[in-house]
Design a protein around this motif. Sequence first.
Motif, PDB file in Angstrom:
ATOM      1  N   ALA A   1     -19.715  -6.453  11.699  1.00 21.74           N
ATOM      2  CA  ALA A   1     -20.149  -5.115  11.283  1.00 21.74           C
ATOM      3  C   ALA A   1     -21.240  -5.314  10.240  1.00 21.74           C
ATOM      4  CB  ALA A   1     -18.975  -4.312  10.713  1.00 21.74           C
ATOM      5  N   SER A   2     -22.500  -5.076  10.617  1.00 24.96           N
ATOM      6  CA  SER A   2     -23.599  -5.469   9.750  1.00 24.96           C
ATOM      7  C   SER A   2     -24.917  -4.850  10.212  1.00 24.96           C
ATOM      8  CB  SER A   2     -23.730  -7.003   9.798  1.00 24.96           C
ATOM      9  OG  SER A   2     -24.786  -7.472   9.014  1.00 24.96           O
ATOM     10  N   ALA A   3     -25.897  -4.857   9.312  1.00 23.28           N
ATOM     11  CA  ALA A   3     -27.273  -4.520   9.683  1.00 23.28           C
ATOM     12  C   ALA A   3     -28.150  -5.773   9.661  1.00 23.28           C
ATOM     13  CB  ALA A   3     -27.848  -3.469   8.739  1.00 23.28           C
ATOM     14  N   ASN A   4     -27.546  -6.926   9.398  1.00 24.87           N
ATOM     15  CA  ASN A   4     -28.285  -8.189   9.410  1.00 24.87           C
ATOM     16  C   ASN A   4     -28.685  -8.554  10.837  1.00 24.87           C
ATOM     17  OD1 ASN A   4     -27.959  -8.655   6.648  1.00 24.87           O
ATOM     18  ND2 ASN A   4     -25.992  -9.679   6.951  1.00 24.87           N
ATOM     19  N   PRO A   5     -29.591  -9.515  10.985  1.00 27.10           N
ATOM     20  CA  PRO A   5     -29.807 -10.064  12.332  1.00 27.10           C
ATOM     21  C   PRO A   5     -28.469 -10.624  12.838  1.00 27.10           C
ATOM     22  CG  PRO A   5     -31.511 -10.826  10.823  1.00 27.10           C
ATOM     23  CD  PRO A   5     -30.469 -10.129   9.989  1.00 27.10           C
ATOM     24  N   ILE A   6     -28.136 -10.339  14.090  1.00 27.96           N
ATOM     25  CA  ILE A   6     -26.840 -10.735  14.649  1.00 27.96           C
ATOM     26  C   ILE A   6     -27.043 -11.441  15.979  1.00 27.96           C
ATOM     27  CG2 ILE A   6     -24.650  -9.885  15.612  1.00 27.96           C
ATOM     28  CD1 ILE A   6     -24.942  -7.441  13.753  1.00 27.96           C
ATOM     29  N   GLU A   7     -26.287 -12.515  16.166  1.00 25.80           N
ATOM     30  CA  GLU A   7     -26.173 -13.151  17.468  1.00 25.80           C
ATOM     31  C   GLU A   7     -24.689 -13.186  17.823  1.00 25.80           C
ATOM     32  OE1 GLU A   7     -29.930 -16.226  17.456  1.00 25.80           O
ATOM     33  OE2 GLU A   7     -27.977 -16.976  16.810  1.00 25.80           O
ATOM     34  N   ILE A   8     -24.384 -12.825  19.055  1.00 27.36           N
ATOM     35  CA  ILE A   8     -23.014 -12.865  19.560  1.00 27.36           C
ATOM     36  C   ILE A   8     -22.877 -14.136  20.394  1.00 27.36           C
ATOM     37  CG2 ILE A   8     -21.277 -11.690  20.958  1.00 27.36           C
ATOM     38  CD1 ILE A   8     -22.027 -10.214  18.351  1.00 27.36           C
ATOM     39  N   ILE A   9     -21.901 -14.960  20.063  1.00 31.78           N
ATOM     40  CA  ILE A   9     -21.672 -16.210  20.793  1.00 31.78           C
ATOM     41  C   ILE A   9     -20.754 -15.893  21.978  1.00 31.78           C
ATOM     42  CG2 ILE A   9     -20.904 -18.607  20.660  1.00 31.78           C
ATOM     43  CD1 ILE A   9     -23.320 -17.771  18.798  1.00 31.78           C
ATOM     44  N   VAL A  10     -21.290 -16.106  23.183  1.00 30.98           N
ATOM     45  CA  VAL A  10     -20.608 -15.723  24.417  1.00 30.98           C
ATOM     46  C   VAL A  10     -20.346 -16.959  25.267  1.00 30.98           C
ATOM     47  CG1 VAL A  10     -20.815 -14.370  26.542  1.00 30.98           C
ATOM     48  CG2 VAL A  10     -21.701 -13.453  24.396  1.00 30.98           C
TER      49      VAL A  10
ATOM     50  N   GLY B   1     -26.428 -12.757  10.139  1.00 29.01           N
ATOM     51  CA  GLY B   1     -27.431 -13.114   9.139  1.00 29.01           C
ATOM     52  C   GLY B   1     -27.751 -14.588   9.148  1.00 29.01           C
ATOM     53  N   THR B   2     -28.519 -15.005   8.168  1.00 30.57           N
ATOM     54  CA  THR B   2     -28.987 -16.382   8.095  1.00 30.57           C
ATOM     55  C   THR B   2     -28.003 -17.257   7.328  1.00 30.57           C
ATOM     56  OG1 THR B   2     -30.251 -15.824   6.112  1.00 30.57           O
ATOM     57  CG2 THR B   2     -31.408 -15.659   8.205  1.00 30.57           C
ATOM     58  N   ALA B   3     -28.205 -18.570   7.434  1.00 29.66           N
ATOM     59  CA  ALA B   3     -27.315 -19.525   6.773  1.00 29.66           C
ATOM     60  C   ALA B   3     -27.481 -19.457   5.253  1.00 29.66           C
ATOM     61  CB  ALA B   3     -27.600 -20.942   7.265  1.00 29.66           C
TER      62      ALA B   3
END
Length: 163
Positions: free
Chosen positions: A112-121, A136-138
């Motif tokens: 739940a965020s407005a950061n850049p998001i990647e979903i690992i599928v 988000g970033t590291a």
Amino acid sequence: MMKIEAVKIENPDCKYQVIVGQGNFAVFTCDDLFKTMLTTVPGIKCAVAMNEAQPKLTRVTGNDEELKELAAKNCLAIGASHVFVIMTSNAFPINVLNAVKMHPAVCNIFVASANPIEIIVAETELGRAVLGAVDGTAVTKIESEEEKRERRKLVEKLGYRLD
């Protein structure tokens, strides 16, 4: 054989809040989650998209055309059954997350965020599944005392106090 990929969530200029989760019984859950959003934050602009295993489609409902398009596009890109994507423009996840989690058809919230998001599928012969989310970033350092003071000043300005 299993394939793993990162699905980037489309969120132009990170201007929208995004919630990605998993539920069940998508035929009513998509509309129910939308009603939950509407009754939790009056005047909210949002859209809910949810993938249904049978008949293998993405359902979508909302009150903003851009949010509906983004939620549906992101949910379809993830492609895992019973995954939902909620996009909002004038509320934060903290305003709605408890109501969403309490819905009887919600099994899990991944992010739940407005950061850049990647979903690992992960993908198998049966289908696709969400393994997790990159939000988000590291992180590269621990906050300094000055950064801590700035953070506490900001949260107090927002109405939160530590004591």
